[in-house]
Design an enzyme around this catalytic site. Structure first.
Site, PDB file in Angstrom:
ATOM      1  N   SER A 116       0.784  -1.245   0.010  1.00  0.00           N
ATOM      2  CA  SER A 116       0.022  -0.012   0.005  1.00  0.00           C
ATOM      3  C   SER A 116       0.991   1.245  -0.147  1.00  0.00           C
ATOM      4  O   SER A 116       1.939   1.081   0.354  1.00  0.00           O
ATOM      5  CB  SER A 116      -0.756  -0.046   1.417  1.00  0.00           C
ATOM      6  OG  SER A 116      -1.509   1.030   1.381  1.00  0.00           O
ATOM      7  N   TYR A 158      -2.359  -1.274  10.312  1.00  0.00           N
ATOM      8  CA  TYR A 158      -2.394  -1.342   8.790  1.00  0.00           C
ATOM      9  C   TYR A 158      -1.198  -0.728   8.315  1.00  0.00           C
ATOM     10  O   TYR A 158      -0.253  -1.380   7.506  1.00  0.00           O
ATOM     11  CB  TYR A 158      -3.780  -0.543   8.037  1.00  0.00           C
ATOM     12  CG  TYR A 158      -3.729  -0.739   6.821  1.00  0.00           C
ATOM     13  CD1 TYR A 158      -4.361  -1.891   6.177  1.00  0.00           C
ATOM     14  CD2 TYR A 158      -3.392   0.178   5.957  1.00  0.00           C
ATOM     15  CE1 TYR A 158      -4.560  -1.804   4.948  1.00  0.00           C
ATOM     16  CE2 TYR A 158      -3.397   0.036   4.373  1.00  0.00           C
ATOM     17  CZ  TYR A 158      -4.003  -1.069   3.770  1.00  0.00           C
ATOM     18  OH  TYR A 158      -4.311  -1.118   2.581  1.00  0.00           O
TER      19      TYR A 158
HETATM   20  P1  NAD Z   1     -11.642  -6.122  -0.227  1.00  0.00           P
HETATM   21  O1  NAD Z   1     -12.036  -5.877   1.104  1.00  0.00           O
HETATM   22  O2  NAD Z   1     -12.437  -5.637  -1.423  1.00  0.00           O
HETATM   23  O3  NAD Z   1     -10.916  -7.399  -0.663  1.00  0.00           O
HETATM   24  C1  NAD Z   1     -10.263  -8.100   0.377  1.00  0.00           C
HETATM   25  C2  NAD Z   1     -10.275  -9.577   0.059  1.00  0.00           C
HETATM   26  O4  NAD Z   1      -9.441 -10.384   1.160  1.00  0.00           O
HETATM   27  C3  NAD Z   1     -11.633 -10.496  -0.015  1.00  0.00           C
HETATM   28  O5  NAD Z   1     -11.609 -11.408  -0.995  1.00  0.00           O
HETATM   29  C4  NAD Z   1     -11.730 -11.014   1.354  1.00  0.00           C
HETATM   30  O6  NAD Z   1     -12.691 -12.052   1.337  1.00  0.00           O
HETATM   31  C5  NAD Z   1     -10.162 -11.466   1.657  1.00  0.00           C
HETATM   32  N1  NAD Z   1     -10.049 -11.642   3.069  1.00  0.00           N
HETATM   33  C6  NAD Z   1     -10.057 -10.818   4.228  1.00  0.00           C
HETATM   34  N2  NAD Z   1      -9.820 -11.553   5.085  1.00  0.00           N
HETATM   35  C7  NAD Z   1      -9.297 -12.804   4.938  1.00  0.00           C
HETATM   36  C8  NAD Z   1      -8.961 -14.041   5.696  1.00  0.00           C
HETATM   37  N3  NAD Z   1      -8.751 -13.816   6.951  1.00  0.00           N
HETATM   38  N4  NAD Z   1      -8.609 -15.071   4.809  1.00  0.00           N
HETATM   39  C9  NAD Z   1      -8.700 -15.023   3.676  1.00  0.00           C
HETATM   40  N5  NAD Z   1      -9.284 -14.258   2.703  1.00  0.00           N
HETATM   41  C10 NAD Z   1      -9.570 -12.681   3.418  1.00  0.00           C
HETATM   42  O7  NAD Z   1     -10.186  -5.387  -0.175  1.00  0.00           O
HETATM   43  P2  NAD Z   1      -9.130  -4.659  -1.486  1.00  0.00           P
HETATM   44  O8  NAD Z   1      -9.252  -3.161  -1.377  1.00  0.00           O
HETATM   45  O9  NAD Z   1      -9.373  -5.359  -2.545  1.00  0.00           O
HETATM   46  O10 NAD Z   1      -7.806  -4.885  -0.787  1.00  0.00           O
HETATM   47  C11 NAD Z   1      -6.792  -5.853  -1.380  1.00  0.00           C
HETATM   48  C12 NAD Z   1      -5.546  -5.670  -0.881  1.00  0.00           C
HETATM   49  O11 NAD Z   1      -5.249  -4.231  -1.336  1.00  0.00           O
HETATM   50  C13 NAD Z   1      -5.314  -5.666   0.699  1.00  0.00           C
HETATM   51  O12 NAD Z   1      -4.181  -5.961   1.121  1.00  0.00           O
HETATM   52  C14 NAD Z   1      -5.321  -4.115   1.085  1.00  0.00           C
HETATM   53  O13 NAD Z   1      -4.740  -3.616   2.075  1.00  0.00           O
HETATM   54  C15 NAD Z   1      -4.518  -3.547  -0.203  1.00  0.00           C
HETATM   55  N6  NAD Z   1      -4.975  -2.165  -0.491  1.00  0.00           N
HETATM   56  C16 NAD Z   1      -5.786  -1.747  -0.706  1.00  0.00           C
HETATM   57  C17 NAD Z   1      -6.172  -0.404  -1.127  1.00  0.00           C
HETATM   58  C18 NAD Z   1      -7.398   0.124  -1.404  1.00  0.00           C
HETATM   59  O14 NAD Z   1      -7.447   1.548  -1.267  1.00  0.00           O
HETATM   60  N7  NAD Z   1      -8.688  -0.319  -1.472  1.00  0.00           N
HETATM   61  C19 NAD Z   1      -5.058   0.489  -1.119  1.00  0.00           C
HETATM   62  C20 NAD Z   1      -3.786  -0.013  -0.815  1.00  0.00           C
HETATM   63  C21 NAD Z   1      -3.902  -1.281  -0.612  1.00  0.00           C
END
Ligand code: NAD
Length: 261
Positions: free
Chosen positions: A143, A156
């Site tokens: 991130s 986080y």
């Molecule tokens: P999201 O909530 O849309 O998806 C998260 C996914 O992780 C889902 O499929 C969920 O089922 C799965 N998950 C959560 N807990 C779990 C567990 N205990 N075991 C197995 N699966 C699990 O989130 P996103 O925004 O797509 O984020 C994905 C990644 O990107 C994360 O690591 C997040 O930190 C990172 N990220 C997101 C953003 C953003 O702005 N959305 C920015 C930077 C980084």
């Protein structure tokens, strides 16, 4: 460069960024192992959608990545079913927004377990086979918060800085084995993870939900736009190409200019 058929595991791939990456790999003809902690019946429509755009196999692997043993076993299950694991994308992540003195210890533990500990356990399971075949790609979805801090996100930010450290360390260890290890560092991407934190952000910053989107989420991104999940997926696909073989041990920002400041 024509490339052989690959098998990819994308953790947390039933939503947001992970789902976009899984779809991209499916479209490219990879065999794709999809993972989340949800029951298969709940995400059957997603798997059917992925199968609809795939020429390779799509398998669903339920595993709660808050559990280190389950994270390691996930890799073993994928290798047992597909025969190899060429691409590992550590994407699963969860978020919680609260002041450090009010941060629930259980949320601290869960955030670190799901993103950082699980990436260690999947990586240790994936590296031996990749090393044996002399080819592998490990992509950790970190991130902008792996490079910069924001208040009220102690777990986080600590986790994502840890993921960046893990990325660099493993990259050095496997550099001569044809395996690259990189961290993608997105800014705000509009996904359920972000949508769910708007209420908490409004509370800790004493702002309305609209103000949170404009002043907290889009203010750090000079483009003033959310990144789209598909942009992350295209970058992941490039990192898996043979043209990206010299890119390793690095962080790649895709954050609308956030970390240029
Ligand atoms: P999201 O909530 O849309 O998806 C998260 C996914 O992780 C889902 O499929 C969920 O089922 C799965 N998950 C959560 N807990 C779990 C567990 N205990 N075991 C197995 N699966 C699990 O989130 P996103 O925004 O797509 O984020 C994905 C990644 O990107 C994360 O690591 C997040 O930190 C990172 N990220 C997101 C953003 C953003 O702005 N959305 C920015 C930077 C980084």
């Amino acid at each position: 460069m024509s490339e052989p058929k690959r098998t990819a595991l994308v953790t947390g791939s039933t939503s947001g960024i992970g789902l976009a990456i899984a779809r991209k790999f499916a479209e490219l003809g990879y065999d794709v192992a999809v993972n989340s902690f949800e029951a298969e019946a709940e995400i059957a429509h997603l798997i059917a959608g992925l199968r609809g755009c795939a020429s390779g196999r799509i398998g669903y692997y339920r595993a709660d990545l808050a559990d280190g043993t389950a994270s390691h076993a996930l890799v073993e299950r994928v290798i047992a079913d597909f025969g190899t694991l060429d691409v590992l994308v550590n994407n699963a992540g969860v978020q919680k927004v609260a002041a450090v003195e009010e941060f629930p210890p259980a949320d601290w533990d869960r955030i670190i377990a799901v993103s950082l500990d699980s990436a260690f356990h999947t990586t240790r399971g994936a590296v031996p086979g990749m090393a044996q075949r002399g080819w592998g790609r490990i992509i950790n979805v970190a991130s902008a918060h792996g490079l910069r801090a924001s208040p009220f996100k102690s777990a986080y930010v600590a986790t994502k800085h840890g993921v960046v450290g893990l990325t660099k360390t493993v990259a050095l260890e496997v550099a001569e084995k044809g395996i690259t290890v990189n961290a993608i560092c997105p800014g705000y991407v509009w996904t359920p993870l972000v949508a769910k934190q708007v209420t908490d952000q409004a509370k800790v910053h004493n702002l309305s939900e609209d103000e949170v989107v404009r002043q907290i989420m889009l203010a750090p991104q000079p483009t003033r736009k959310f990144v789209q999940p598909e942009e992350i997926a295209e970058l992941a696909a490039y990192l898996c190409s043979d043209w990206a073989r010299s890119i390793t041990g690095t962080t790649i920002s895709i954050d609308g200019g956030w970390t240029a400041k």
